[in-house]
Design a protein around this motif. Structure first.
Motif, PDB file in Angstrom:
ATOM      1  N   ALA A  55       0.834  -1.205   0.000  1.00  0.00           N
ATOM      2  CA  ALA A  55       0.000   0.000   0.000  1.00  0.00           C
ATOM      3  C   ALA A  55       0.869   1.254   0.000  1.00  0.00           C
ATOM      4  O   ALA A  55       0.552   2.242  -0.677  1.00  0.00           O
ATOM      5  N   GLU A  56       1.955   1.226   0.744  1.00  0.00           N
ATOM      6  CA  GLU A  56       2.885   2.365   0.756  1.00  0.00           C
ATOM      7  C   GLU A  56       3.556   2.526  -0.600  1.00  0.00           C
ATOM      8  O   GLU A  56       3.601   3.635  -1.159  1.00  0.00           O
ATOM      9  N   VAL A  57       4.117   1.454  -1.125  1.00  0.00           N
ATOM     10  CA  VAL A  57       4.849   1.533  -2.384  1.00  0.00           C
ATOM     11  C   VAL A  57       3.937   2.024  -3.502  1.00  0.00           C
ATOM     12  O   VAL A  57       4.300   2.913  -4.286  1.00  0.00           O
ATOM     13  N   ASP A  58       2.741   1.459  -3.590  1.00  0.00           N
ATOM     14  CA  ASP A  58       1.802   1.865  -4.622  1.00  0.00           C
ATOM     15  C   ASP A  58       1.437   3.338  -4.478  1.00  0.00           C
ATOM     16  O   ASP A  58       1.360   4.067  -5.474  1.00  0.00           O
ATOM     17  N   ALA A  61      12.675  -0.136 -10.682  1.00  0.00           N
ATOM     18  CA  ALA A  61      13.840  -0.003  -9.804  1.00  0.00           C
ATOM     19  C   ALA A  61      13.432   0.550  -8.443  1.00  0.00           C
ATOM     20  O   ALA A  61      13.989   0.145  -7.411  1.00  0.00           O
ATOM     21  N   TYR A  62      12.468   1.469  -8.420  1.00  0.00           N
ATOM     22  CA  TYR A  62      11.992   1.990  -7.134  1.00  0.00           C
ATOM     23  C   TYR A  62      11.349   0.879  -6.314  1.00  0.00           C
ATOM     24  O   TYR A  62      11.609   0.743  -5.106  1.00  0.00           O
ATOM     25  N   ILE A  63      10.508   0.088  -6.947  1.00  0.00           N
ATOM     26  CA  ILE A  63       9.847  -1.022  -6.246  1.00  0.00           C
ATOM     27  C   ILE A  63      10.889  -2.018  -5.741  1.00  0.00           C
ATOM     28  O   ILE A  63      10.772  -2.540  -4.623  1.00  0.00           O
ATOM     29  N   ALA A  64      11.927  -2.269  -6.537  1.00  0.00           N
ATOM     30  CA  ALA A  64      12.995  -3.166  -6.103  1.00  0.00           C
ATOM     31  C   ALA A  64      13.757  -2.572  -4.920  1.00  0.00           C
ATOM     32  O   ALA A  64      14.113  -3.293  -3.976  1.00  0.00           O
ATOM     33  N   ASP A  65      14.018  -1.258  -4.954  1.00  0.00           N
ATOM     34  CA  ASP A  65      14.670  -0.607  -3.812  1.00  0.00           C
ATOM     35  C   ASP A  65      13.844  -0.796  -2.543  1.00  0.00           C
ATOM     36  O   ASP A  65      14.370  -1.143  -1.479  1.00  0.00           O
ATOM     37  N   MET A  66      12.556  -0.551  -2.653  1.00  0.00           N
ATOM     38  CA  MET A  66      11.682  -0.664  -1.482  1.00  0.00           C
ATOM     39  C   MET A  66      11.594  -2.100  -0.983  1.00  0.00           C
ATOM     40  O   MET A  66      11.354  -2.343   0.207  1.00  0.00           O
ATOM     41  N   SER A  67      11.795  -3.064  -1.886  1.00  0.00           N
ATOM     42  CA  SER A  67      11.716  -4.462  -1.463  1.00  0.00           C
ATOM     43  C   SER A  67      12.843  -4.794  -0.486  1.00  0.00           C
ATOM     44  O   SER A  67      12.695  -5.674   0.362  1.00  0.00           O
ATOM     45  N   ARG A  68      13.953  -4.083  -0.585  1.00  0.00           N
ATOM     46  CA  ARG A  68      15.059  -4.332   0.346  1.00  0.00           C
ATOM     47  C   ARG A  68      14.649  -3.942   1.762  1.00  0.00           C
ATOM     48  O   ARG A  68      14.939  -4.669   2.725  1.00  0.00           O
ATOM     49  N   VAL A  69      14.003  -2.792   1.904  1.00  0.00           N
ATOM     50  CA  VAL A  69      13.533  -2.363   3.220  1.00  0.00           C
ATOM     51  C   VAL A  69      12.463  -3.322   3.718  1.00  0.00           C
ATOM     52  O   VAL A  69      12.457  -3.712   4.889  1.00  0.00           O
TER      53      VAL A  69
END
Length: 297
Positions: free
Chosen positions: A150-153, A174-182
């Motif tokens: 919900a945050e990422v979207d 790439a942004y979604i992939a970055d957020m997946s690390r967190v």
């Protein structure tokens, strides 16, 4: 009418300081200096999309959208209502959230991990039962995944509409992939890494979503009764209207949020661009400063 440069600078400084203190808290300047100036390796390089998105004024709209969307999961909303103190200390909650985003986005790897560890410790303690008798645990990976997507979207949606530098398709992935690390560090199992995966994950959660009484009360509080001085109510209302306008119909209808497509595409959207440009102008660093904007932290 001729407006002097000192007067413009004064207005800019006052507006920027007021916004920054609301978002970052009374110790915000010290926190910002520690995050950006402490030497050491970071999770994300300076050119990563997560820094572009989280450093932009569009996050004001994306953050409100995320809160509304997250409230549609009854277990997540029950946990927030019972444990977050969003009514008693809404600014404190905002400041803790913004600091977490800043530390994990811009801080050293050590500070980012320590911030994640603190959040995970809090999640472990948050347990309870909803009014319908369903049990919840904030550390549940399935529940964490809903809060994350919900945050990422929301952050990405707001950035693409109102950001100073919208991302291309590869940048969005790439942004979604970055957020997946967190997200993985927080305990989310297999977080989405592309737009296609994010959309599929959102679809998969929809059968679980509904607007409880707690969710509708939270929406009314967020949209209609924010703890703000009178002078700030009108610009906040415009930000809130833009957050609502970006929600999909399936999220708006359960919360009983009105939908006026023509008005939203014109007046509301224009107000969103004007406000984010104003926030960006007010919170830009002075010419001698380097690094992300004060809004980052």
């Amino acid at each position: 009418m001729d407006v002097s440069a000192p007067a413009v600078s004064y207005v800019r400084e006052r507006l920027g300081s007021s916004l920054f203190s609301r978002v970052a808290g009374p110790a915000g300047r010290d926190t910002r200096a520690r995050i950006h100036e402490t030497p050491g390796p970071r999770w994300f390089a300076p050119d990563r999309p997560i820094r572009t998105v989280h450093g932009d004024a569009s996050m004001f709209i994306g953050g409100l959208r995320a809160l509304l969307l997250q409230s549609l999961h009854p277990l997540a909303m029950a946990a927030v209502a019972a444990h977050s103190g969003y009514r008693g200390d809404p600014w404190g909650r905002l400041q803790r959230t913004s600091t977490f985003l800043a530390v994990t986005t811009y801080g050293t790897a050590q500070d980012a991990q320590e911030a994640v560890d603190r959040v995970r410790a809090v999640h472990e303690r948050v347990r309870g039962t909803t009014a319908a008798g369903e049990s919840y645990h904030a550390a549940d990976p399935h529940l964490l995944a809903w809060v994350h997507i919900a945050e990422v979207d929301s952050f990405l949606c707001a950035h693409q509409l109102y950001g100073a530098r919208p991302l291309d398709a590869d940048g969005c992935d790439a942004y979604i992939a970055d957020m997946s690390r967190v997200a993985a560090a927080l305990g989310v199992s297999d977080p989405p890494r592309t737009q296609a995966e994010l959309a599929e994950r959102l679809r998969a959660y929809r059968p679980e979503l509904r607007a409880t009484q707690e969710a509708r009360e939270a929406a009314r509080y967020i949209l209609l009764r924010p703890p703000l001085p009178l002078i700030a109510r009108a610009p906040y209302a415009a930000l809130a209207a833009n957050a609502v306008s970006t929600l999909p119909p399936w999220a708006r209808e359960p919360l009983r949020l009105p939908r006026l497509p023509g008005f939203e595409r014109t007046c509301v959207r224009l107000s969103g661009h004007a406000l984010t440009r104003t926030i960006r102008w007010a919170m830009a660093p002075p010419p001698r400063a380097a690094g992300p904007r004060p809004a980052d932290s």
